[in-house]
Design an enzyme around this catalytic site. Structure first.
Site, PDB file in Angstrom:
ATOM      1  CE1 TYR A 199     -10.553  10.528   1.537  1.00  0.00           C
ATOM      2  CE2 TYR A 199     -11.698   9.322  -0.184  1.00  0.00           C
ATOM      3  CZ  TYR A 199     -10.619   9.461   0.658  1.00  0.00           C
ATOM      4  OH  TYR A 199      -9.604   8.552   0.624  1.00  0.00           O
TER       5      TYR A 199
ATOM      6  CG  ASP B 135       0.104   7.130   6.468  1.00  0.00           C
ATOM      7  OD1 ASP B 135      -0.575   7.159   5.427  1.00  0.00           O
ATOM      8  OD2 ASP B 135       1.082   6.368   6.624  1.00  0.00           O
TER       9      ASP B 135
ATOM     10  CE  LYS C 206     -16.759   4.207   6.016  1.00  0.00           C
ATOM     11  NZ  LYS C 206     -17.480   3.969   4.759  1.00  0.00           N
TER      12      LYS C 206
ATOM     13  CG  HIS D 141     -14.137   6.153  -4.407  1.00  0.00           C
ATOM     14  ND1 HIS D 141     -14.466   7.440  -4.021  1.00  0.00           N
ATOM     15  CD2 HIS D 141     -12.816   6.029  -4.158  1.00  0.00           C
ATOM     16  CE1 HIS D 141     -13.385   8.051  -3.573  1.00  0.00           C
ATOM     17  NE2 HIS D 141     -12.360   7.205  -3.638  1.00  0.00           N
ATOM     18  CD  GLU D 142     -11.022   2.835  -4.527  1.00  0.00           C
ATOM     19  OE1 GLU D 142     -10.098   3.509  -5.033  1.00  0.00           O
ATOM     20  OE2 GLU D 142     -11.472   3.071  -3.385  1.00  0.00           O
TER      21      GLU D 142
ATOM     22  NE  ARG E 101     -13.573   0.169   4.463  1.00  0.00           N
ATOM     23  CZ  ARG E 101     -14.754   0.132   3.847  1.00  0.00           C
ATOM     24  NH1 ARG E 101     -15.539  -0.932   3.978  1.00  0.00           N
ATOM     25  NH2 ARG E 101     -15.152   1.140   3.101  1.00  0.00           N
TER      26      ARG E 101
ATOM     27  N   GLY F 129     -10.822   0.806   2.321  1.00  0.00           N
ATOM     28  CA  GLY F 129     -11.954   0.201   1.645  1.00  0.00           C
ATOM     29  C   GLY F 129     -11.517  -0.249   0.264  1.00  0.00           C
TER      30      GLY F 129
ATOM     31  CD  GLN G 246      -2.559   1.698   0.280  1.00  0.00           C
ATOM     32  OE1 GLN G 246      -3.258   0.883  -0.316  1.00  0.00           O
ATOM     33  NE2 GLN G 246      -2.487   2.959  -0.099  1.00  0.00           N
TER      34      GLN G 246
ATOM     35  CD  GLU H 177      -6.620   5.714  -5.699  1.00  0.00           C
ATOM     36  OE1 GLU H 177      -7.074   5.024  -4.774  1.00  0.00           O
ATOM     37  OE2 GLU H 177      -6.212   6.876  -5.528  1.00  0.00           O
TER      38      GLU H 177
ATOM     39  CD  GLU I 267      -9.282   9.912  -2.606  1.00  0.00           C
ATOM     40  OE1 GLU I 267     -10.409   9.521  -2.956  1.00  0.00           O
ATOM     41  OE2 GLU I 267      -8.253   9.208  -2.721  1.00  0.00           O
TER      42      GLU I 267
ATOM     43  CG  HIS J 227      -9.395   7.173  -7.420  1.00  0.00           C
ATOM     44  ND1 HIS J 227      -9.017   8.475  -7.190  1.00  0.00           N
ATOM     45  CD2 HIS J 227      -9.809   6.684  -6.219  1.00  0.00           C
ATOM     46  CE1 HIS J 227      -9.202   8.753  -5.893  1.00  0.00           C
ATOM     47  NE2 HIS J 227      -9.686   7.690  -5.292  1.00  0.00           N
TER      48      HIS J 227
HETATM   49  N1  BES Z   1      -7.050   6.386  -2.556  1.00  0.00           N
HETATM   50  C1  BES Z   1      -7.954   6.086  -1.518  1.00  0.00           C
HETATM   51  C2  BES Z   1      -7.323   5.337  -0.381  1.00  0.00           C
HETATM   52  C3  BES Z   1      -6.129   6.043   0.248  1.00  0.00           C
HETATM   53  C4  BES Z   1      -6.125   7.400   0.461  1.00  0.00           C
HETATM   54  C5  BES Z   1      -5.037   5.299   0.647  1.00  0.00           C
HETATM   55  C6  BES Z   1      -5.010   8.014   1.028  1.00  0.00           C
HETATM   56  C7  BES Z   1      -3.944   5.919   1.220  1.00  0.00           C
HETATM   57  C8  BES Z   1      -3.931   7.278   1.419  1.00  0.00           C
HETATM   58  C9  BES Z   1      -9.150   5.289  -2.035  1.00  0.00           C
HETATM   59  O1  BES Z   1      -9.543   5.615  -3.311  1.00  0.00           O
HETATM   60  C10 BES Z   1     -10.323   5.623  -1.170  1.00  0.00           C
HETATM   61  O2  BES Z   1     -10.646   6.768  -1.097  1.00  0.00           O
HETATM   62  N2  BES Z   1     -10.952   4.640  -0.559  1.00  0.00           N
HETATM   63  C11 BES Z   1     -12.130   4.838   0.246  1.00  0.00           C
HETATM   64  C12 BES Z   1     -13.346   4.556  -0.587  1.00  0.00           C
HETATM   65  C13 BES Z   1     -14.575   5.357  -0.274  1.00  0.00           C
HETATM   66  C14 BES Z   1     -14.350   6.842  -0.215  1.00  0.00           C
HETATM   67  C15 BES Z   1     -15.686   5.022  -1.245  1.00  0.00           C
HETATM   68  C16 BES Z   1     -12.011   3.897   1.434  1.00  0.00           C
HETATM   69  O3  BES Z   1     -10.969   3.261   1.575  1.00  0.00           O
HETATM   70  O4  BES Z   1     -12.911   3.812   2.235  1.00  0.00           O
HETATM   71 ZN    ZN Z   2     -10.394   7.601  -3.341  1.00  0.00          ZN
END
Ligand code: BES
Ligand code: ZN
Length: 605
Positions: free
Chosen positions: A381, A373, A561, A293-294, A559, A266, A134, A269, A316, A297
């Site tokens: 977003y 991070d 989130k 979403h992905e 995850r 989640g 990642q 991309e 985002e 991207h």
């Molecule tokens: N690119 C992001 C994930 C990411 C962001 C990883 C910053 C590392 C640093 C990915 O596209 C994303 O936004 N994922 C979301 C999806 C959701 C907004 C639909 C997620 O992981 O929840």
């Molecule tokens: Zn994203």
């Protein structure tokens, strides 16, 4: 730190990487990747003396030109988040425009931030180990010395050697595999589209696949292939909807990889191969917006990219906007607007956690000495999406705004840009609407913390029932007015919205929680988004019965989130705090390093 990108030591204005060629051997015994990278670089000024690259915890054994003459190099003192600059002395008197190939022989460290190494016991199959990467935002430097800034784009080529029967995949198109006759196989890849370093990705595991569309297949361990194929069957429809909005899909394949549960996001991309969490496998496609979403991207992020992570909202915010356009095309406009209302709840939550005047809640951030991070939140977003939705309404609706999106992609494809350039292009595209654009309080949108200055008047038809029921529960002193049929017509996202609203209100009581569960049976839900909110609601209501399932949820999946808010809630109640800390300490060695680093801060230990 360079003055070009605050999170990178590189300066592509002096020398710029034009092509990356990787030759890697993956070793599960030592938890290292070793081999070399050949960087084809172009010199952008006369007499450039030094090429400064980003590295983090790499062991460099030698550096030479392709012809074999050794180059002097030195590593600077490491910065905690940004790693060590690698300064390579270039051959004398290079003329502007010269290209040269530089080979770096190196190996990664067992604790490379981009990698998680899983033991066979941590996989579904239990027999083979597993490795995934990642790199976003700034972890690519822990697996390859590079200009780890999203402003630098280069095609990449790779050969990856793994032991049988493991399969290697990358964020690229596979071009073949060759058995080496010694129990190992070499896989080769090409990513011909110039790509930022954060999009380099690798997975190695006992993987299987199934086709799900003309340019797509799902990859995962055998156990999840069927379920994933079913869950993500709308993939091609999403891609086509994306193409009809913002132009051709240029990446060739669009495959999906379902990772083990510790995957921290989640979705990610990675070009040609989106990585997703297994928590999307709800059984009813209800969480497929993450796939939309992905896929989005593929245009906003991967083709048109933020110049630095300070402009992350360009990636985002536009992607959430496009995601909801795609979902809206396949469903209807009111579903799109309902998702926007839902997103505002996440935004409220993030602003609550960061604090209303924290500059990290600005749309455009300053990341000098800040680990990206640590700055991650829903703000880029959802504030980003809110700005774009507001502009769409202001500028005359989708008929006006969708052509702008297409023009934006065409103008900046294969490039990286800043917020300033985005705004200039907006003014250029809407030349005849300058007065309207001037009415926007740009400084407040871009540079002020907290909630957006304007919340659009969204279509509330899907949200009303959720609002009413949430208000009724928040006010209820006894539970006689509720029955199980209250939610019988609710779609999954209405339940999610209902629970999300209650989380933002004053805590309920344990009696409310047990009463609600008797009627609505949320504790039996297999949907991760419902389960997550249900458990948060329980912990916030100081409901003892929520503690153990919440501890299970933060252990069974990683995850962020879900894991971070649950740990924060568990750590914030004195009845559960000790158990949460104990569970974290037990489980830490199985967690992704980014997740454990952030949970440690969330728990303030
Ligand atoms: N690119 C992001 C994930 C990411 C962001 C990883 C910053 C590392 C640093 C990915 O596209 C994303 O936004 N994922 C979301 C999806 C959701 C907004 C639909 C997620 O992981 O929840
Ligand atoms: Zn994203």
């Amino acid at each position: 730190m360079g003055d070009y990108d605050p999170t990178s030591f590189s300066d592509p204005r002096v020398v710029e990487i034009k092509k990356i060629t990787l030759d890697w051997t993956v070793d599960f015994d030592s938890h290292t990747i070793s081999g070399n990278v050949v960087l084809q670089v172009e010199v952008n000024v006369d007499n450039a003396k030094t090429l400064s690259l980003d590295t983090k915890n790499l062991s460099i054994s030698s550096i030479s030109t392709k012809e074999g003459s050794g180059l002097k190099y030195s590593l600077r003192e490491p910065h905690k988040a940004f790693g060590s600059a690698l300064d390579i002395s270039l051959p004398a008197e290079l003329k502007k425009g010269t290209t040269l190939d530089i080979q770096i022989n190196y190996s990664t460290s067992p604790n490379a931030g981009a990698l998680q190494w899983l033991k066979p016991e941590q996989t579904a199959g239990k027999k083979q180990p597993y490795l995934f990467s990642q790199c976003q935002a700034i972890h690519a430097r822990s697996i390859v010395p590079c200009q780890d800034s999203p402003s630098v784009k280069a095609p990449y080529y790779a050969k990856v050697t793994v032991k049988d029967p493991l399969v290697a995949l990358m964020s690229a198109v596979g071009t073949g595999k060759q058995s080496l006759g010694d129990g190992r196989t070499a896989y080769t890849f090409e990513q011909k589209v110039p790509t930022s370093s954060y999009l380099i990705a690798l997975v190695v595991g006992q993987l299987e696949s199934r086709d799900i569309g003309p340019r797509s297949r799902v990859w995962s361990e055998a156990k999840f292939v069927e379920k994933a194929a079913e869950e993500f069957s709308q993939t091609e429809d999403f891609i086509s909807a994306g193409e009809s909005l913002v132009g051709p899909y240029v990446w060739g394949r669009y495959d999906l990889l379902v990772l083990p549960p510790s995957f921290p996001f989640g979705g990610m991309e990675n070009p040609c191969l989106t990585f997703v969490t297994p928590t999307l496998l709800a059984g009813d496609k209800s969480l497929a917006n993450v796939i939309a979403h992905e896929i989005a991207h593929s245009w906003t992020g991967n083709l048109v990219t933020n110049k630095t992570w300070e402009h992350f909202w360009l990636n985002e915010g536009h992607t959430v906007f496009l995601e909801r356009k795609i979902v809206g095309r396949l469903n209807d406009e009111k579903t799109r607007q309902f998702q926007a209302i839902n997103g505002l709840k996440d935004l409220h939550g993030s602003i609550e956690v960061f604090g209303h005047d924290n500059h990290l809640t600005n749309l455009v951030t300053t990341l000098k000495d800040v680990d990206p991070d640590d700055s991650f939140s829903s703000v880029p977003y959802e504030k980003g999406h809110t700005l774009l939705f507001y502009l769409e309404t202001l500028l005359g609706g989708p008929e006006q705004f969708e052509p702008f999106l297409l023009a934006y992609i065409n103008k900046f494809k294969y490039k990286s840009l800043t917020t300033e350039e985005w705004k200039d292009f907006l003014y250029e595209h809407f030349k005849d609407k300058k007065a309207i654009l001037d009415s926007v309080d740009w400084d407040a949108w871009f540079n002020k913390p907290g909630m957006p200055p304007v919340i659009p008047d969204y279509d509330k038809s899907l949200g009303c029932a959720c609002n009413e029921l949430a208000d009724k529960w928040a006010k209820a002193t006894d539970l006689s007015g509720f029955q199980s049929s209250d939610i019988k017509d609710f779609k999954t996202w209405q339940i999610i919205d209902f629970l999300g609203q209650l989380i933002l209100k004053d805590p309920l009581t344990p009696d409310h929680i047990s009463g609600m569960d008797k009627l609505y049976k949320f504790s039996e839900s297999g949907n991760s988004e419902i389960k997550f909110r249900w458990l948060r609601l329980g912990i916030r209501a100081k409901c003892e019965s929520a503690v153990s399932p919440a501890l299970d949820m933060v252990t069974e999946q990683g995850r962020m989130k879900f894991t971070r808010p649950l740990y924060r809630d568990l750590g914030g109640w004195d009845q559960s705090r000790e158990r949460a800390i104990e569970r974290f300490k037990q489980n830490k060695c199985y967690m992704h390093s980014t997740t454990s680093m952030l949970v440690e801060k969330d728990l303030k230990i």
